[in-house]
Enzyme design. Structure first.
Site, PDB file in Angstrom:
ATOM      1  N   CYS A 247       0.865  -1.181   0.000  1.00  0.00           N
ATOM      2  CA  CYS A 247       0.000   0.000   0.000  1.00  0.00           C
ATOM      3  C   CYS A 247       0.896   1.222   0.000  1.00  0.00           C
ATOM      4  CB  CYS A 247      -0.984  -0.021   1.163  1.00  0.00           C
ATOM      5  SG  CYS A 247      -0.237  -0.183   2.788  1.00  0.00           S
ATOM      6  N   ARG A 252      -2.166  -0.824   5.479  1.00  0.00           N
ATOM      7  CA  ARG A 252      -3.406  -1.331   4.877  1.00  0.00           C
ATOM      8  C   ARG A 252      -3.174  -2.713   4.260  1.00  0.00           C
ATOM      9  NH1 ARG A 252      -4.845   3.644   1.052  1.00  0.00           N
ATOM     10  NH2 ARG A 252      -2.635   4.061   1.337  1.00  0.00           N
TER      11      ARG A 252
END
Lengths: 293, 145
Positions: A247, A252
């Protein structure tokens, strides 16, 4: 002694049901001395506003990172941190947090670098616990100090570095950022601070599956069939594929790593925590722009 | 290196944080978040009047009013599940609301780094408060232009 697994039917469909527990399970086992529940949030103060009674706080920014080098704590640092929190090597560690367990999944991934034998995620995280009207406490628990051994971090199995990603090009990559970050139109998350990438776009070959698609409205993970529709049917991941996820700084994508590795059972999933803040600043690495891989 | 002189109200906040050992500083930040006043009706009903601060990790909106007597009033909106952002807003509200425009403009940008929160909150999160202060000052300058 490790605690029993949560036998909820939804979890039995996942590849590794031992990695996940429900809020009911946590409520039922809270008093067990071999369990430590830890809250890991994006917001550093959320724990102080009230947390699961007895839960300790684990902060991704200030505790899991090395304060100087861009890296995680080392074996000695991790041992010190776990010991202070009252966590020993045979503790069943259950993590939960805000924002669909985003940061809890990140903490779980870091704990996995040190091979903590029994670490699980509480499905639905903080939001579900609160929505169900379960008790919260502002009391900081005084857990007795534990003796966590120094275990060297293993960066080979579930972590990828830039050179390894270069060598991986041509094999499946999943970019879990927002579509605007993926195409190169945005250099950071919508509504979030710019964290300093000088080029926009994605790693060539990466497919875009925003991380939160794996979560339902109530912050729980989608059932296995729905996850397979996303990752197997849409993103064309095949059983046995070696996969790299990334990410912006690797948080994430820890969430997607958890989904692919533990809920869907892909055996070789690595998280590239250098992610876009490294790739988008690296000299002469290839970049794709636009909405195709 | 010279440090710009803080307004006594900001200095008091800095002193309050400095007087506390590490972990208690988070409790003080939490108190600031709890004391942040709710938005008055005119802003609550028309959120378009508020300026978003995307540098914060959680959604934050602010408005600045400068009265005919140059008194500055500040208004902030941040959700309860973002207590850190609310705490930053609470510090700025307590420290700056009711000062004159010149006094607010004289607030040194490094004020946010003087609260002893870097190790507890992380520099990245603190950037949000610096951005709020910068936007408040910019709005005051815009008002004068």
């Amino acid at each position: 002694m490790a605690l029993p697994y949560d036998s909820a039917a939804k979890f039995q469909e996942y590849a590794h049901p031992e990695m996940i527990v429900s809020t009911e399970w946590v409520a039922a086992h809270l008093d067990d001395p071999s369990l430590v529940v830890a809250e890991s949030d994006e917001d550093v103060l959320l724990y102080e506003t009230g947390h699961i009674p007895g839960a300790v706080k684990l902060d991704w920014h200030t505790e899991l990172n090395d304060p100087v080098t861009r890296d995680y704590v080392d074996g000695a640092g991790f041992a010190r941190l776990m010991s202070e929190k009252g966590i020993s090597r045979d503790t069943t560690l259950v993590l939960y947090g805000d924002r669909n367990n985003w940061w809890a999944a990140y903490a779980l991934w870091v704990c996995s670098l040190f091979g903590h034998p029994d670490v699980r995620l509480m499905d639905g995280g903080r939001a579900k616990w609160v929505a169900e009207g379960r008790p919260v406490s502002t009391e900081t628990p005084q857990r007795p100090r534990a003796e966590y051994p120094v275990v060297e971090r293993d960066d080979k199995q579930i972590r990828a570095f830039r050179e390894e990603v270069l060598a991986h090009l041509g094999k499946p990559l999943i970019d879990v950022r927002s579509p605007g970050e993926y195409t190169g139109e945005l250099l950071h998350m919508p509504d979030y601070p710019q964290e300093g990438a000088v080029r926009g776009g994605h790693i060539p070959g990466a497919r875009n599956v925003p991380w939160a698609r794996a979560s339902a409205e109530d912050a729980t993970f989608r059932p296995r069939a729905e996850l397979e529709a996303i990752y197997r049917d849409e993103a064309a991941l095949r059983p046995g594929d070696e996969i790299v996820v990334y990410c912006r700084i690797g948080e994430r994508s820890s969430h997607t790593w958890f989904v692919l590795q533990h809920l869907l059972g892909y055996p070789h999933v690595r998280n590239y925590d250098g992610s876009w803040t490294e790739w988008g600043n690296s000299v002469r690495v290839p970049i794709s722009r636009g909405d195709t891989p | 290196m010279t440090t710009a002189i803080l307004h006594p109200r900001l200095q008091e906040i800095v002193d309050d944080f400095a007087a506390l050992p590490g972990k208690d500083r988070l409790q003080l930040l939490l108190e600031f978040s709890e004391e942040l006043p709710a938005l008055p009706g005119r802003y609550a009903e028309d959120p378009a009047l508020l300026e978003p601060v995307p540098e914060c990790q959680s959604p934050l909106f602010l408005a600045v009013e400068v009265g005919d007597d140059e008194t500055v009033h500040l208004f902030f909106d941040a959700p309860p599940e973002a207590p850190t952002t609310r705490g930053f807003a609470g510090i700025l509200h307590t420290g700056l609301d009711g000062l004159t425009a010149d006094e607010v403009l004289a607030t040194p940008a490094e004020f946010t780094g003087q609260l002893g929160l870097q190790d507890l909150v992380s520099p990245l999160r603190l950037r949000g408060m610096a951005a709020m202060l910068a936007r408040i000052k910019r709005q005051i300058r815009d008002h004068r232009a």
